[in-house]
Design a protein around this motif. Sequence first.
Motif, short mmCIF file in Angstrom:
data_model
loop_
_atom_site.label_atom_id
_atom_site.label_comp_id
_atom_site.label_asym_id
_atom_site.label_seq_id
_atom_site.Cartn_x
_atom_site.Cartn_y
_atom_site.Cartn_z
N VAL A 1 -6.80 -3.00 1.69
CA VAL A 1 -6.45 -3.05 3.12
C VAL A 1 -7.64 -3.37 4.02
O VAL A 1 -7.47 -3.57 5.22
CB VAL A 1 -5.82 -1.72 3.60
N GLN A 2 -8.85 -3.39 3.45
CA GLN A 2 -10.08 -3.53 4.24
C GLN A 2 -10.13 -2.44 5.31
O GLN A 2 -10.03 -1.27 4.97
CB GLN A 2 -10.17 -4.94 4.82
N ASP A 3 -10.25 -2.79 6.61
CA ASP A 3 -10.35 -1.73 7.62
C ASP A 3 -8.99 -1.26 8.13
O ASP A 3 -8.90 -0.43 9.03
CB ASP A 3 -11.23 -2.16 8.79
N GLY A 4 -7.90 -1.79 7.56
CA GLY A 4 -6.56 -1.33 7.89
C GLY A 4 -5.91 -2.01 9.08
O GLY A 4 -4.69 -1.93 9.26
N ILE A 5 -6.69 -2.68 9.91
CA ILE A 5 -6.13 -3.29 11.11
C ILE A 5 -5.16 -4.41 10.75
O ILE A 5 -4.03 -4.46 11.26
CB ILE A 5 -7.25 -3.83 12.03
N GLU A 6 -5.57 -5.31 9.86
CA GLU A 6 -4.70 -6.43 9.47
C GLU A 6 -4.24 -6.22 8.04
O GLU A 6 -4.91 -6.59 7.07
CB GLU A 6 -5.45 -7.76 9.60
N CYS A 7 -3.06 -5.60 7.90
CA CYS A 7 -2.51 -5.37 6.57
C CYS A 7 -1.00 -5.25 6.67
O CYS A 7 -0.43 -5.27 7.76
CB CYS A 7 -3.13 -4.14 5.91
N ASN A 8 -0.34 -5.13 5.53
CA ASN A 8 1.13 -5.19 5.51
C ASN A 8 1.82 -3.87 5.86
O ASN A 8 3.04 -3.86 6.07
CB ASN A 8 1.59 -5.64 4.12
N SER A 9 1.08 -2.78 5.93
CA SER A 9 1.72 -1.49 6.24
C SER A 9 1.26 -0.87 7.55
O SER A 9 1.71 0.23 7.89
CB SER A 9 1.50 -0.50 5.08
N HIS A 10 0.39 -1.55 8.28
CA HIS A 10 -0.06 -1.03 9.58
C HIS A 10 1.13 -0.86 10.53
O HIS A 10 1.27 0.18 11.18
CB HIS A 10 -1.11 -1.98 10.18
N LEU A 11 1.98 -1.88 10.61
CA LEU A 11 3.14 -1.78 11.49
C LEU A 11 4.09 -0.67 11.04
O LEU A 11 4.67 0.03 11.87
CB LEU A 11 3.88 -3.12 11.55
N LEU A 12 4.24 -0.51 9.73
CA LEU A 12 5.09 0.58 9.22
C LEU A 12 4.54 1.93 9.68
O LEU A 12 5.28 2.81 10.11
CB LEU A 12 5.15 0.52 7.69
N LEU A 13 3.22 2.08 9.59
CA LEU A 13 2.58 3.32 10.01
C LEU A 13 2.87 3.61 11.48
O LEU A 13 3.09 4.77 11.88
CB LEU A 13 1.07 3.22 9.78
N ASP A 14 2.88 2.57 12.29
CA ASP A 14 3.10 2.73 13.74
C ASP A 14 4.58 2.88 14.10
O ASP A 14 4.90 3.08 15.28
CB ASP A 14 2.51 1.54 14.49
N THR A 15 5.45 2.77 13.12
CA THR A 15 6.89 2.88 13.41
C THR A 15 7.55 3.98 12.58
O THR A 15 8.69 3.84 12.14
CB THR A 15 7.60 1.53 13.17
N GLY A 16 6.79 5.06 12.33
CA GLY A 16 7.39 6.25 11.74
C GLY A 16 7.22 6.44 10.26
O GLY A 16 7.72 7.42 9.70
N TRP A 17 6.52 5.53 9.58
CA TRP A 17 6.29 5.67 8.15
C TRP A 17 5.03 6.49 7.90
O TRP A 17 4.24 6.74 8.80
CB TRP A 17 6.15 4.30 7.49
N SER A 18 4.83 6.85 6.63
CA SER A 18 3.59 7.50 6.21
C SER A 18 3.20 6.96 4.85
O SER A 18 4.05 6.43 4.12
CB SER A 18 3.77 9.02 6.14
N GLY A 19 1.90 7.08 4.52
CA GLY A 19 1.53 6.52 3.24
C GLY A 19 0.07 6.65 2.88
O GLY A 19 -0.69 7.42 3.48
N LEU A 20 -0.31 5.85 1.89
CA LEU A 20 -1.64 5.90 1.28
C LEU A 20 -2.27 4.51 1.31
O LEU A 20 -1.63 3.53 0.97
CB LEU A 20 -1.52 6.38 -0.18
N TRP A 21 -3.54 4.46 1.71
CA TRP A 21 -4.35 3.25 1.62
C TRP A 21 -5.50 3.49 0.66
O TRP A 21 -6.11 4.55 0.66
CB TRP A 21 -4.91 2.86 2.98
N ILE A 22 -5.78 2.48 -0.17
CA ILE A 22 -6.91 2.55 -1.09
C ILE A 22 -7.75 1.30 -0.91
O ILE A 22 -7.21 0.18 -0.90
CB ILE A 22 -6.45 2.65 -2.56
N ASP A 23 -9.06 1.47 -0.81
CA ASP A 23 -9.96 0.32 -0.73
C ASP A 23 -11.29 0.69 -1.36
O ASP A 23 -11.75 1.83 -1.25
CB ASP A 23 -10.16 -0.12 0.72
N GLY A 24 -11.89 -0.29 -2.02
CA GLY A 24 -13.14 -0.04 -2.72
C GLY A 24 -14.38 -0.15 -1.86
O GLY A 24 -15.48 0.19 -2.32
N ASN A 25 -14.23 -0.61 -0.62
CA ASN A 25 -15.37 -0.81 0.25
C ASN A 25 -15.60 0.44 1.12
O ASN A 25 -14.74 0.81 1.92
CB ASN A 25 -15.14 -2.04 1.14
#
Length: 328
Positions: free
Chosen positions: A104-128
Amino acid sequence: MKFKLGQKIIDKLRNKKQNENKKLLENVLNCLQSILQINNKILERSNYVGGQRWEIELQERYKNKLYLDGFGYKVFSQNDEDGIINEIFTRIGTTNKKFIEFGVQDGIECNSHLLLDTGWSGLWIDGNKDDCNKIKTFFKTSLEDKKLAILNDFITKDNINELFAKAEFQGEIDFLSIDIDGNDWHVLEAILKRKQIIPRVICVEYNPLIPPASDPKDCSTDYVLPYKEDWIWPVDDSQGASLSAYYHLCKNYGYRLVGTCVNGVNAFFIQENLAQDKFISDKNGALPFYNPWRHRNIKYYTPFAMPFCDLRESLANRIDIYKKNGLI
């Protein structure tokens, strides 16, 4: 568009050639004319990225609402994935609104950011590590509210399921997104085999270089990057796996290919039992869903500049972030 505004400027300038700087002006005009001709040639070529066949097929898919190509749009995703994800869940519904995304890198541009902002919850993993520290700042509220969890780990096919367990994720989730620019196919296979998590919808980045074969049983176009545990993408075409390779992998585990984004970057799979007659059948293989790589020719932009933090962040945290980035 043929740069009509640019041509009008050129025409007006040509009418004023009688001034003292006639020679200089003529040189400027010739340069502008050359740029105009080059831009027009680029536009003409860009209509057929990867070949006319794919452009003609895309126009036909737009006419059939069972295809997902015409539903794409960008809010926070890299391309038009946000719209496609929304359309998929509009058709099949949600269960627990849980997501997992890695790369997800810094999370701003990714496929679940909008989901997070519309009531979802979840996990992000990144090696950086630096990106994960940015997430802790940009998504402070979501982390504090336990809507988001992050892990700073380098992902391999051998540790991915342990990482899920470490974050206390198991069983069915609504959405999984994979983008690690290399071992994606191998990691997805490990997830599907182990079943630590069972995603209803899978989004995975594919290598669009090789189109699928017309026969769904033909595996000759199943390109998969050989596994190397510490692989880091050198930004060339030796990336991930072809759409056909993902089609055959996911088919073996009960998933149906339902679409790809128009830019030829991500493919979408859903559990076979959820598809019913809500999507185009994939009985003819991956070819009817294939999009070539149009990333340099079709650009999606957010309405404003890319944000420095999540929409849900407090004003105090926003001001602090803006100060650190020299915006105020």
